[in-house]
Design an enzyme around this catalytic site. Structure first.
Site, PDB file in Angstrom:
ATOM      1  N   CYS A 124       0.946  -1.570   0.253  1.00 18.11           N
ATOM      2  CA  CYS A 124       0.437   0.148   0.058  1.00 18.11           C
ATOM      3  C   CYS A 124       1.230   1.590  -0.057  1.00 18.11           C
ATOM      4  CB  CYS A 124      -0.389   0.120   1.200  1.00 18.11           C
ATOM      5  SG  CYS A 124      -1.980   1.628   1.479  1.00 18.11           S
ATOM      6  N   CYS A 127       0.103   3.412   3.875  1.00 17.81           N
ATOM      7  CA  CYS A 127       0.924   3.219   4.830  1.00 17.81           C
ATOM      8  C   CYS A 127       1.504   1.718   4.414  1.00 17.81           C
ATOM      9  CB  CYS A 127      -0.721   1.601   5.789  1.00 17.81           C
ATOM     10  SG  CYS A 127      -0.988   0.772   4.755  1.00 17.81           S
ATOM     11  N   CYS A 148      -1.399 -11.128  -7.466  1.00 22.34           N
ATOM     12  CA  CYS A 148      -1.958 -11.688  -6.264  1.00 22.34           C
ATOM     13  C   CYS A 148      -1.866 -10.900  -4.953  1.00 22.34           C
ATOM     14  CB  CYS A 148      -0.648 -12.874  -6.289  1.00 22.34           C
ATOM     15  SG  CYS A 148      -1.318 -14.538  -5.915  1.00 22.34           S
TER      16      CYS A 148
END
Length: 160
Positions: A124, A127, A148
């Site tokens: 991400c 974060c 995946c």
């Protein structure tokens, strides 16, 4: 023969400690959302913490999101940044939710060499949570990519 064995053992020890085996990771200050490990442990489930903060992998076919076919957006389970759209999800048969593309700018990439070979790891971008890996065996008619992703790294937000 003993000399050859000693050389092989020495080479093995050196190869296990080389820089090539170390993962490119960012520090917690590199992301907009930055929390201590204690704060993450308090906010995430044990499985989410294992995947997102320790770069773990859930068991295949264990996530309810693998068979989710509803319209909506998949967001980061830690900070709710939108990561993938349901229209880009496909059945890969691998046991993990798979997508042929990301929401641009919301996913960061690094190299993971923990298994002894290089893989493209996804995080991400907000974060730094570990999401999964991207491979070049996705649908040829779209991007050819297979993102995946661990279901524990995601929350699903249905379309309104």
């Amino acid at each position: 023969m003993k000399r050859l064995m000693a050389i092989c053992i020495f080479a093995l020890v050196l190869s296990c400690n080389s820089n090539a085996q170390k993962t490119a990771t960012a520090t917690k200050t590199d992301f907009k959302v930055s929390k201590t490990e204690a704060e993450w442990k308090k906010e995430l489930t044990a499985d989410q913490y294992y995947v997102l903060r320790e770069a773990g992998t859930e068991r295949p076919f264990s996530s309810d999101l693998n068979d989710n076919h509803r319209e909506g957006t998949y967001v980061c389970a830690a900070c709710e940044t939108p990561l993938y759209k349901s229209e880009n999800k496909f059945e890969s048969g691998t046991g993990w939710p798979s997508f042929d593309r990301v929401i641009e700018g919301n996913v960061a990439f690094s190299t993971d060499s923990k298994l002894g070979y290089s893989r493209n790891e996804e995080h991400c971008a907000t974060c730094g949570g570990h999401l999964g890996h991207v491979f070049n065996d996705g649908p040829k008619e779209t991007t050819g990519k297979r993102h995946c992703i661990n279901g524990d790294a995601l929350k699903f937000v249905p379309a309104k």
